[in-house]
Design an enzyme around this catalytic site. Structure first.
Site, PDB file in Angstrom:
ATOM      1  N   GLU A   1      34.326  32.125  15.418  1.00 11.02           N
ATOM      2  CA  GLU A   1      32.911  32.484  15.281  1.00 11.02           C
ATOM      3  C   GLU A   1      32.453  33.046  16.622  1.00 11.02           C
ATOM      4  OE1 GLU A   1      30.472  29.210  13.796  1.00 11.02           O
ATOM      5  OE2 GLU A   1      32.025  28.682  12.343  1.00 11.02           O
TER       6      GLU A   1
ATOM      7  N   GLU B   1      34.305  22.182  11.783  1.00  9.13           N
ATOM      8  CA  GLU B   1      33.426  21.201  12.422  1.00  9.13           C
ATOM      9  C   GLU B   1      33.549  19.820  11.778  1.00  9.13           C
ATOM     10  OE1 GLU B   1      31.640  21.331  15.055  1.00  9.13           O
ATOM     11  OE2 GLU B   1      31.241  23.444  15.477  1.00  9.13           O
TER      12      GLU B   1
HETATM   13  C1  IPT Z   1      28.791  26.686  13.959  1.00 12.71           C
HETATM   14  C2  IPT Z   1      29.217  26.390  12.561  1.00 12.71           C
HETATM   15  O1  IPT Z   1      30.600  26.385  12.438  1.00 12.71           O
HETATM   16  C3  IPT Z   1      28.670  27.352  11.572  1.00 12.71           C
HETATM   17  O2  IPT Z   1      28.834  26.825  10.285  1.00 12.71           O
HETATM   18  C4  IPT Z   1      27.245  27.656  11.845  1.00 12.71           C
HETATM   19  O3  IPT Z   1      26.501  26.499  11.717  1.00 12.71           O
HETATM   20  C5  IPT Z   1      27.107  28.164  13.228  1.00 12.71           C
HETATM   21  O4  IPT Z   1      27.552  27.218  14.136  1.00 12.71           O
HETATM   22  C6  IPT Z   1      25.685  28.468  13.582  1.00 12.71           C
HETATM   23  O5  IPT Z   1      25.046  29.303  12.710  1.00 12.71           O
HETATM   24  S1  IPT Z   1      28.787  25.135  14.777  1.00 12.71           S
HETATM   25  C7  IPT Z   1      27.863  25.237  16.258  1.00 12.71           C
HETATM   26  C8  IPT Z   1      27.729  23.841  16.810  1.00 12.71           C
HETATM   27  C9  IPT Z   1      28.465  26.057  17.281  1.00 12.71           C
END
Ligand code: IPT
Length: 955
Positions: free
Chosen positions: A487, A417
């Site tokens: 993720e 990010e």
């Molecule tokens: C995404 C991040 O990469 C991670 O660090 C964490 O914040 C997660 O979201 C949420 O828990 S970023 C998000 C804008 C999809």
């Protein structure tokens, strides 16, 4: 007139990575060169600004006797000095790079040490001082001489100090600033935790010691041979006894080997011997390539069943000890996890040793995130500003050089990010040039200009499917790349739901090479006030609440139901079958290993009780192969009962990570279905002055409310549609349209009222008609309770008819009631843990028991939890309850309203009543706290419904 007196602190806000450190190199522990750990108790002084105190404390002879003490490694904010701050992506200071606030907590650390007796003479060789992690900026003095300053919190920094050492009374002074220019590059979603949080070590460097070296160990899957070449800054010899290798550094040798994979982590012990030292090597032979649009290791495409791992300990923060790291790895292996993304920084190096040893694929991610710039449309983003590029390249090099000799690391990630920019391109180019043997990842590079993998986060199932089928758009380059979800499955609170649906997609389309659940562990901070604290609990002026608690394990590493679900969803062996034809199909879903490590067992259940069991012989299938195996003749059973086969795959022997008989995978297949419970209504209701009796039950004459069943009093029996909203129900604030947790509350489903329309006494039934609806709305649920009895048992049929314009699904639909005395629970149905419509893969039908307390899942922020699926019958508080059809069962010592209101575990205070919910339906869970809500098939639609329960008193 304007002047500045503090030029000595300019380094804090300088975009440069620092000054004075040695070039980055491989991280290793020498076999023979001495080292001295400087971990332990240090003198500590906290100041409010970078220069509130001068640097005289670094001088020899300074008396720090009245300073506090802190433990290194550690964070001072977790040791009673100041407090932690949690923000997701917001910078907790004004965004004006590279400037940071004047209020900049600064921790002076002081340690006086003697060299151990067996330390070589000061004239022999040199010495290096290594810091493995300091947040966020440090300036270092040894014996009064400044040796440098650095940024890059989760990266190692080494300094040559041999010329400064003395035998006794060495004074090591380290000034650590919480905020620095580096903070702009470290905006990961986590607690801001300043301190020297990883090891500090003094390393003796004998003359002729190894400096940096790069182990190249590839595997040719066609010939079965490995090729080893160790490039070393200092010439020497490389020996690997088990392979009869003894070659000069820089010389390649090819021999037959067993390859390293995450499933078969074969490591060969060896040595690099230079003139001055011997360095142990743990060599894993493997080759990572991008071929045919796929990530292949040793010639085969891999499927990542991964997790995102932050380093976390509920008391130590990011200062983890080896046993905690090992616990993570063991828990992962025991839950079928095969991959880790080190979100969002390189972990303690010992963690990678464990990944090599136990077998996990690793995406090693650089310590880089500038997410907060999104608030200003990415203006001034450091990754697109050439002045910052040296700092970015420094970070890339410190990661790659430190970790390059780990076979487990198969992909380098530029960071997380951070938007887009030339600095990222520079990092990718440098990494590709330095290490062609691995791939480069960065999710923010949506066109994959710099990367080798198309990576996304939280993409919805539908889009993932299109990507899998190659129907997505994108650049020409991207369309030919493999896809991963770096993720997905946001494990915040109850959930994630929907991961089985993702796994089906991953397995159906080869381009989809799996994903990484967000995230491994809840970052709750142990706190006597709350159980575990989260954002806001330390009075932060900006914070993101419990968004920091979104892991598959609780802060103390107890697996949450989400991990148990994930284990089932990603199991390496599929066991499917049709109970009626007596065969089971076993498929080896691994990429490399055969099934020889597993033993199979069958068992046969009658009404959930195992009456026979035995071992099942399954051939040792190669990866991808399936076999149909005949089950034995079913045991003769003449009763009218529900029967099923269960087949389990267990570890055949102890392994490095699991005991013999550890369950790896299972499947169950019904043979005969359960007969529905029947009650022939023979008794009729008898109206008394205050009570109506019907069979074993008594009701309030005026309201028709159930009062007792036999000797068991029942309180507050009625329809229930509310559940304490889960984090995934609530959704993330940026998802505006269909956040049902919010819509439900707006509609008032948490405060429905029950209007009594009629109590009808018939010949064979007592019928109570009601309308259940919230204030201010036209919607309602016409609800009819129809009670009958055969004199012994009491049957309730609930009919629900929605009225009005229902535009939202229901949270739950069922009845609830209170019991005065209940503790032990037995049931026949899904278990042993909780399940919801889209998180029920791990729910196994059987006979289970628990206490009421143990039915609860203690989410760090309390919310709906603990439902057991597919319950045929349950026994609690002197009652037996049979369902027609099966139902969802939960019971707790507080009401759903109290659960809903609780913010921390400590808010939940057990009352005298146990509240039982018997649900006909539950709405799905999804992962909308950062991702898609439940898929439509898991919606609990507001639709006409009818369901029954049969109650009897247990004699
Ligand atoms: C995404 C991040 O990469 C991670 O660090 C964490 O914040 C997660 O979201 C949420 O828990 S970023 C998000 C804008 C999809």
């Amino acid at each position: 007139m304007s002047f500045r007196t503090t030029t000595a602190v300019d380094y804090v806000e300088d975009v440069s990575p620092g000054a004075g450190a040695l070039p980055p190199r491989a991280w290793y522990a020498s076999s023979d060169a001495k080292s001295l750990s400087l971990n332990g108790s240090w003198r500590f002084r906290l100041s409010a600004t970078v220069d509130a105190e001068d640097d005289s404390f670094a001088a020899e002879g300074y008396d720090a006797g009245d300073w506090a003490e802190v433990t290194v490694p550690g964070h001072w904010v977790l040791q009673g000095h100041g407090s932690p701050i949690y923000t997701n992506h917001l910078y907790p200071f004004p965004v004006d790079p590279p400037r940071v606030p004047t209020e900049n907590p600064t921790g002076d650390h002081l340690r006086v040490f003697d060299l151990p007796e067996d330390w070589p003479a000061l004239s022999e060789g040199g010495a290096v001082l290594r810091f493995d992690g300091v947040e966020s900026c440090a300036r270092v003095w040894l014996n009064g001489t400044e040796i440098g300053e650095f940024k890059g919190s989760r990266l190692p920094h080494e300094f040559a100090v041999g010329h400064l050492l003395q035998t006794v009374d060495n004074v090591l002074a380290v000034r650590v600033h919480q905020w620095s220019a580096g903070s702009y590059l470290e905006d990961q979603d986590q607690w801001w935790l300043p301190g020297i949080f990883r090891d500090v070590t003094l390393l003796h460097r004998p003359a002729g010691a190894a400096l940096d070296f790069f182990v190249h160990a590839s595997y040719d899957h066609v010939t079965g041979e490995g090729t080893l070449r160790v490039d070393s800054d200092v010439d020497g010899r490389v020996t690997v006894p088990a392979l009869d290798i003894d070659v000069a550094t820089g010389e390649a040798v090819t021999v037959p080997v067993l390859p390293w994979t995450a499933e078969t982590p074969k490591l060969y012990d060896g040595f690099l011997a230079t003139e001055g030292e011997r360095v142990p090597l743990r060599i894993g032979f493997r080759t990572v390539v991008l071929e045919d649009g796929l990530i292949k290791v040793n010639g085969r495409a891999v499927l990542f069943k991964g997790v995102n791992r932050h380093e976390w300990h509920p008391e130590q923060g990011r200062a983890l000890d080896l046993e905690t790291m090992r616990e993570d790895v063991l828990l992962m292996k025991r839950h079928n996890v095969n991959a880790v993304r080190t979100s969002h920084y390189p972990p303690h190096p010992a963690f990678l040793d464990l990944c090599d040893e136990y077998g996990l694929w690793v995406i090693d991610e650089c310590d880089l995130e500038t997410h907060g710039f999104v608030e200003q449309d990415w203006r001034d983003n450091p990754v697109d500003d050439d002045r910052w590029t040296p700092a970015l390249l420094d970070r890339a090099a410190r990661m790659v050089e430190r970790d390059k000799n780990h076979p487990s690391v198969v992909i380098w990630s530029l960071g997380n990010e951070a938007g887009t920019g030339r600095g990222l391109t520079a990092m990718a180019e440098w990494i590709h040039g330095r290490d062609a043997s691995r791939l480069v990842h960065y999710e923010g590079d949506i066109d994959c200009r710099d990367t080798d993998v198309y990576s996304r986060m939280y993409a919805f199932h539908e889009e993932v499917e299109r990507i899998g089928r190659g129907l997505d758009g994108g650049t020409h380059k991207r369309r030919r790349l493999p896809f991963i979800l770096c993720e997905y499955g946001h494990a915040m609170g109850n959930g994630p739901g929907g991961i089985a649906d993702y796994q089906r997609l991953f397995e159906a389309h080869e381009r989809l090479q799996g994903g990484f659940i967000w995230e491994w562990i809840d970052h709750g901070i142990k706190d006597p006030r709350y159980g575990y604290a989260y954002g806001g609990d330390f009075g932060e002026e900006l914070h993101d609440g419990n968004f920091v608690c979104d892991g598959l394990v609780f802060p103390d590493r107890t697996p949450s139901p989400g991990l148990v679900e994930f284990k089932k969803v990603i199991e390496p062996v599929a066991i499917t079958g049709d109970g009626t034809d007596g065969t089971v199909r076993v498929t080896n879903k691994q990429d490399f290993a055969d099934l020889s490590a597993l033993a199979f067992e069958w068992s046969y259940q009658v009404d959930g009780e195992t009456i026979e069991a035995g071992s099942l012989s399954v051939p040792s299938l190669a990866p991808g192969e399936s076999v149909d195996v005949k089950l034995p003749e079913p045991p003769a059973d003449t009763r009218r009962a529900e029967t099923r086969w269960t087949v389990r795959a267990l570890l055949a022997a102890d392994t490095a990570w699991g005991r013999k008989d550890h369950e790896v995978a299972w499947g169950e297949f019904p043979v005969t279905a359960r007969p529905s419970p029947t009650v022939v209504p023979t008794d009729g209701p008898v109206v008394g002055e205050r009570l109506i009796t019907l069979g074993p039950a008594a009701f309030d004459t005026r309201t028709g409310a159930l009062r007792t069943i036999g000797g068991v009093s029942v309180e507050g029996f009625r329809l229930d549609v509310w559940r304490a909203t889960t984090d995934n129900d609530e959704g993330a604030e940026w998802q505006s349209d269909t956040r049902y947790g919010v819509l439900w509350r707006t509609l008032g489903l948490h405060r429905v009222r029950h209007r009594l329309d009629a109590v009808e006494v018939g010949d064979a039934a007592l019928t109570v008609r009601t309308r259940v609806a919230p204030a201010a709305r036209e919607v309602g649920l016409a609800t009819v309770y129809r009670w009958t009895s055969d004199g012994d048992r009491l049957k309730l049929t609930v009919s629900v008819t929605p009225e009005g314009d229902w535009t939202v699904p229901l949270p739950r639909l069922g009845v609830r009631f209170g019991l005065a005395e209940a503790d032990q629970v037995k049931w026949f149905g899904g278990g042993p843990g909780e399940a919801y419509p889209d998180s029920r893969a791990a729910s196994m039908v059987g006979r289970w028991q628990s206490t009421v307390d143990d039915l609860q899942t203690p989410y760090v922020r309390p919310q709906e939890n603990g439902a057991r699926a597919d319950v045929r019958w349950a026994e609690i508080g002197g009652l037996r309850i049979e369902g027609d059809p099966e139902f969802w069962f939960s019971a707790r010592r507080w009401t759903n309203e109290q659960l809903d209101a609780a913010r921390h575990r400590t808010d939940l205070v057990p009352g005298d009543t146990v509240w039982v919910n018997l649900d006909h339906g539950q709405h799905g869970i999804g992962s909308q706290s950062c991702g898609p809500g439940p898929l439509p098939q898991y919606f609990l639609k507001a639709a006409p419904a009818e369901f029954s329960f049969v109650f009897s008193e247990i004699g």
